[in-house]
Design a protein around this motif. Structure first.
Motif, PDB file in Angstrom:
ATOM      1  N   TYR A 338      10.040 -11.551  -7.096  1.00  0.00           N
ATOM      2  CA  TYR A 338      11.462 -11.880  -7.028  1.00  0.00           C
ATOM      3  C   TYR A 338      11.873 -12.088  -5.573  1.00  0.00           C
ATOM      4  CZ  TYR A 338      12.363 -10.528 -11.914  1.00  0.00           C
ATOM      5  OH  TYR A 338      12.387 -10.459 -13.290  1.00  0.00           O
ATOM      6  N   ASP A 339      12.945 -12.838  -5.406  1.00  0.00           N
ATOM      7  CA  ASP A 339      13.504 -13.065  -4.068  1.00  0.00           C
ATOM      8  C   ASP A 339      15.010 -12.837  -4.126  1.00  0.00           C
ATOM      9  OD1 ASP A 339      13.577 -14.029  -1.302  1.00  0.00           O
ATOM     10  OD2 ASP A 339      14.537 -15.811  -2.112  1.00  0.00           O
ATOM     11  N   SER A 340      15.569 -12.203  -3.101  1.00  0.00           N
ATOM     12  CA  SER A 340      17.007 -11.972  -3.077  1.00  0.00           C
ATOM     13  C   SER A 340      17.536 -12.044  -1.644  1.00  0.00           C
ATOM     14  CB  SER A 340      17.352 -10.618  -3.697  1.00  0.00           C
ATOM     15  OG  SER A 340      18.719 -10.565  -4.044  1.00  0.00           O
ATOM     16  N   TYR A 341      18.802 -12.383  -1.549  1.00  0.00           N
ATOM     17  CA  TYR A 341      19.461 -12.668  -0.277  1.00  0.00           C
ATOM     18  C   TYR A 341      19.951 -11.396   0.428  1.00  0.00           C
ATOM     19  CZ  TYR A 341      22.604 -15.490   2.748  1.00  0.00           C
ATOM     20  OH  TYR A 341      23.238 -16.104   3.798  1.00  0.00           O
ATOM     21  N   ALA A 342      19.778 -10.237  -0.183  1.00  0.00           N
ATOM     22  CA  ALA A 342      20.351  -8.996   0.351  1.00  0.00           C
ATOM     23  C   ALA A 342      19.957  -8.787   1.810  1.00  0.00           C
ATOM     24  CB  ALA A 342      19.890  -7.814  -0.493  1.00  0.00           C
ATOM     25  N   HIS A 343      20.963  -8.587   2.670  1.00  0.00           N
ATOM     26  CA  HIS A 343      20.699  -8.385   4.088  1.00  0.00           C
ATOM     27  C   HIS A 343      21.563  -7.280   4.698  1.00  0.00           C
ATOM     28  CE1 HIS A 343      23.770 -11.509   3.492  1.00  0.00           C
ATOM     29  NE2 HIS A 343      24.338 -11.050   4.585  1.00  0.00           N
ATOM     30  N   VAL A 366       8.414  -3.931  -1.667  1.00  0.00           N
ATOM     31  CA  VAL A 366       9.518  -4.689  -1.067  1.00  0.00           C
ATOM     32  C   VAL A 366       9.162  -5.149   0.339  1.00  0.00           C
ATOM     33  CG1 VAL A 366      11.904  -4.545  -0.258  1.00  0.00           C
ATOM     34  CG2 VAL A 366      11.258  -3.490  -2.425  1.00  0.00           C
ATOM     35  N   ALA A 367       9.496  -6.392   0.638  1.00  0.00           N
ATOM     36  CA  ALA A 367       9.453  -6.905   2.012  1.00  0.00           C
ATOM     37  C   ALA A 367      10.873  -7.221   2.436  1.00  0.00           C
ATOM     38  CB  ALA A 367       8.588  -8.157   2.089  1.00  0.00           C
ATOM     39  N   PHE A 368      11.253  -6.764   3.618  1.00  0.00           N
ATOM     40  CA  PHE A 368      12.617  -6.973   4.105  1.00  0.00           C
ATOM     41  C   PHE A 368      12.584  -7.588   5.490  1.00  0.00           C
ATOM     42  CE2 PHE A 368      16.303  -5.234   6.552  1.00  0.00           C
ATOM     43  CZ  PHE A 368      17.272  -6.013   5.943  1.00  0.00           C
ATOM     44  N   GLN A 369      13.378  -8.656   5.654  1.00  0.00           N
ATOM     45  CA  GLN A 369      13.526  -9.324   6.947  1.00  0.00           C
ATOM     46  C   GLN A 369      14.947  -9.087   7.457  1.00  0.00           C
ATOM     47  OE1 GLN A 369      13.831 -13.672   7.022  1.00  0.00           O
ATOM     48  NE2 GLN A 369      12.258 -13.713   8.616  1.00  0.00           N
ATOM     49  N   PRO A 370      15.119  -8.246   8.477  1.00  0.00           N
ATOM     50  CA  PRO A 370      16.466  -8.048   9.033  1.00  0.00           C
ATOM     51  C   PRO A 370      17.045  -9.377   9.518  1.00  0.00           C
ATOM     52  CG  PRO A 370      14.902  -6.465   9.946  1.00  0.00           C
ATOM     53  CD  PRO A 370      14.104  -7.487   9.207  1.00  0.00           C
ATOM     54  N   VAL A 395       8.273  -4.373   6.527  1.00  0.00           N
ATOM     55  CA  VAL A 395       9.420  -4.822   7.302  1.00  0.00           C
ATOM     56  C   VAL A 395       8.979  -5.899   8.287  1.00  0.00           C
ATOM     57  CG1 VAL A 395      11.271  -4.163   8.896  1.00  0.00           C
ATOM     58  CG2 VAL A 395      10.556  -2.571   7.099  1.00  0.00           C
ATOM     59  N   LEU A 396       9.700  -7.024   8.277  1.00  0.00           N
ATOM     60  CA  LEU A 396       9.427  -8.121   9.198  1.00  0.00           C
ATOM     61  C   LEU A 396      10.259  -7.943  10.461  1.00  0.00           C
ATOM     62  CD1 LEU A 396       8.960  -9.169   6.171  1.00  0.00           C
ATOM     63  CD2 LEU A 396       9.170 -11.456   7.163  1.00  0.00           C
ATOM     64  N   GLY A 452      16.304 -10.628   2.200  1.00  0.00           N
ATOM     65  CA  GLY A 452      16.789 -11.066   3.503  1.00  0.00           C
ATOM     66  C   GLY A 452      17.432 -12.431   3.436  1.00  0.00           C
ATOM     67  N   ALA A 453      18.255 -12.723   4.438  1.00  0.00           N
ATOM     68  CA  ALA A 453      19.007 -13.972   4.469  1.00  0.00           C
ATOM     69  C   ALA A 453      18.320 -15.060   5.281  1.00  0.00           C
ATOM     70  CB  ALA A 453      20.402 -13.712   5.045  1.00  0.00           C
ATOM     71  N   GLY A 454      17.123 -14.789   5.774  1.00  0.00           N
ATOM     72  CA  GLY A 454      16.452 -15.750   6.635  1.00  0.00           C
ATOM     73  C   GLY A 454      15.298 -16.463   5.970  1.00  0.00           C
ATOM     74  N   SER A 455      14.209 -16.646   6.727  1.00  0.00           N
ATOM     75  CA  SER A 455      13.079 -17.454   6.270  1.00  0.00           C
ATOM     76  C   SER A 455      12.198 -16.738   5.260  1.00  0.00           C
ATOM     77  CB  SER A 455      12.229 -17.861   7.476  1.00  0.00           C
ATOM     78  OG  SER A 455      11.804 -16.717   8.216  1.00  0.00           O
ATOM     79  N   ILE A 456      12.439 -15.477   4.996  1.00  0.00           N
ATOM     80  CA  ILE A 456      11.600 -14.738   4.051  1.00  0.00           C
ATOM     81  C   ILE A 456      11.592 -15.372   2.665  1.00  0.00           C
ATOM     82  CG2 ILE A 456      13.431 -13.126   3.331  1.00  0.00           C
ATOM     83  CD1 ILE A 456      11.192 -10.924   3.356  1.00  0.00           C
ATOM     84  N   THR A 457      12.630 -16.133   2.345  1.00  0.00           N
ATOM     85  CA  THR A 457      12.682 -16.805   1.040  1.00  0.00           C
ATOM     86  C   THR A 457      11.525 -17.771   0.834  1.00  0.00           C
ATOM     87  OG1 THR A 457      14.156 -18.006  -0.454  1.00  0.00           O
ATOM     88  CG2 THR A 457      14.100 -18.745   1.827  1.00  0.00           C
TER      89      THR A 457
END
Length: 472
Positions: A338-343, A366-370, A395-396, A452-457
């Motif tokens: 799954y992918d989500s925009y949560a930041h 979970v992978a999270f990109q601040p 964490v990225l 995350g709201a960046g390139s992680i998508t």
């Protein structure tokens, strides 16, 4: 880039040919689509080929890749993304030519002329709630114009020009854009400090929502999800100012109240009462309590506009989400991705709660990109604590977006705050190494969630490819 809002915002049909700088973003692509569908001549540029551009090209919109002064030739108006750099050559050329230069907010406001605007605001949940309201109104027989910050899975679009007088718009507070729209009615999902790089203080951020409520038509109304303390405070202020306020939530005093909520994997059911009278059942096909609250706000808005409960709930039940909001990217080797925009830390907590229900007996990897240096500096520790609800965390490094790097603000601020054993948390600054690290940690039955709201998508496809290789 901050572009001043003009004293007078002309209707879109008086802007001449409009060129969009940053047309590939969610916000500008939506405005461009509405204008193009309304007969305005539109073009645009972006530095990358985003998922929003193919639909624009199908309408005949010229979408340049890369920026050049030549792209501005023949334009009368230029609309500029807030992400544009100060040295953008197209902005410089537009100013040299003396063209009308508008920020995103003014461009969207230009498309609203002559319509009753239903603005959806809040720190979290704007995109999903805008999509839910649009879906509900369409099912109830309305044909609204809409602009959403993500692609509706049901339509494959993030915007369209409708035939009736309603305009459903996601109203972004990050740069003050939501203060421009003068809506007939509005939803506020919640109010919790964010975007302090722009607002400076938590007090100023909350005051901006008070100012937003004051822009609503006095003959209109405000819907607030008052389970959230910030939205509850806003509701009280707006009501004291003489605005009609409709409250939604699980609390006993809510005008539109959720009861008997049952979360079951990717679905939920609940009962809805209005002013103490039970109306019926609400079923959703998206996971998590926070989405039920969003749906209740959309439902309250539709009911206040005079649409029938069962028509509205049919539309809500049919809603399958928007891109990047708990979006299923695929399944391989017994692992769902799954992918989500949560930041923001509150969004992280909400999505992990929903993902936990989806995972069932499986684990949550979970992978999270601040996103943004300023946000990570202020909220990095809280983000890390929220990630502790997962079983494994990667964490990225910080996605910079519109800010310059700060060597003192990295993903380590988040990773070091995750309350899990050290072997279950990994900081991976190398973006390309993240998929392999996630796949190494995942087992059959698990859920991998990228946040995350960046390139992680972009990581969904390579994660699935590696899982397939492992299963071969």
């Amino acid at each position: 880039m901050r572009i001043p809002i003009p004293d007078e915002i002309l209707p879109a049909d008086r802007l001449g040919r409009v060129h969009f700088i940053g047309i590939g973003g969610a916000g500008l692509s939506a405005i461009a689509r509405i204008m193009a569908r309304s007969g305005v001549e539109v073009s645009g540029s972006d530095d990358q080929d985003t998922p929003f551009l193919p639909a624009l090209r199908e309408l005949g919109v010229t979408c340049h890749l890369g920026y050049s002064a030549d792209h501005v030739a023949g334009a009368d108006t230029v609309v500029v993304t807030t992400a544009a750099r100060e040295d953008n050559v197209e902005v410089a050329e537009a100013r040299r030519l003396g063209l009308r230069v508008l920020p995103r907010s003014a461009g969207l406001a230009a498309t609203m002329a002559g319509r009753r605007v239903l603005a959806v605001a809040g720190t979290h949940g704007k995109t999903t709630t805008t999509g839910l309201l649009t879906s509900a109104l369409l099912a109830a027989g309305s044909d609204p114009t809409y602009a959403v910050g993500g692609v509706l899975t049901a339509t494959g679009r993030n915007a369209d020009a409708g035939t009736d007088d309603l305009f459903v718009a996601e109203a972004d507070e990050s740069d003050g854009a939501f203060l421009v729209y003068r809506p007939h009615a509005a939803i506020v999902t919640n109010v919790e400090a964010d975007h302090l790089d722009n607002w400076g203080t938590e007090e100023a951020y909350h005051a901006a929502f008070d100012e937003f409520a004051a822009t609503i038509d006095r003959a209109g109304f405000l819907v607030c999800c008052v389970d959230d303390p910030g939205a509850a405070a806003l509701a009280a202020t707006a009501r004291d100012a003489g605005l009609e306020v409709i409250t939604a939530g699980e609390g006993e005093g809510c005008d539109v109240r959720i009861t008997d909520l049952v979360l079951d994997g990717t679905t939920s059911t609940s009962r809805i009462t209005r002013d103490g009278v039970e109306l019926g059942q609400l079923r959703l096909r998206i996971p998590g309590r926070h989405y039920v609250l969003d749906a209740a706000a959309a439902l309250a808005t539709g009911l206040r506009l005079g649409f029938a409960f069962h028509d509205l709930t049919d539309g809500l039940a049919a809603f399958t989400g928007t891109g990047r909001r708990m979006e299923l990217k695929g399944e391989a080797a017994g692992v769902r991705v799954y992918d989500s925009y949560a930041h923001h830390h509150v969004e992280i907590a909400g999505d992990l709660q929903a993902a936990r229900a989806v995972a069932g007996d499986g684990r949550l990897v979970v992978a999270f990109q601040p996103h943004l240096v300023s946000r990570t500096r202020i909220f990095g520790e809280q983000m890390g604590r929220a990630l502790g609800a997962a079983d494994e965390v990667v964490v990225l490094d910080v996605y910079l977006a519109r800010e310059e790097a700060d060597p003192a603000v990295t993903g380590a601020l988040v990773a070091d705050a995750v309350p899990l054993p050290a072997e279950r948390v990994q900081l991976v600054p190398d973006f390309d190494a993240v998929p392999a690290e996630l796949v190494r940690r995942a087992r059959p039955g698990d859920v991998i969630l990228t946040l995350g709201a960046g390139s992680i998508t972009q990581l969904g496809a390579p994660i699935l490819a590696l899982l397939e290789e492992r299963d071969a």
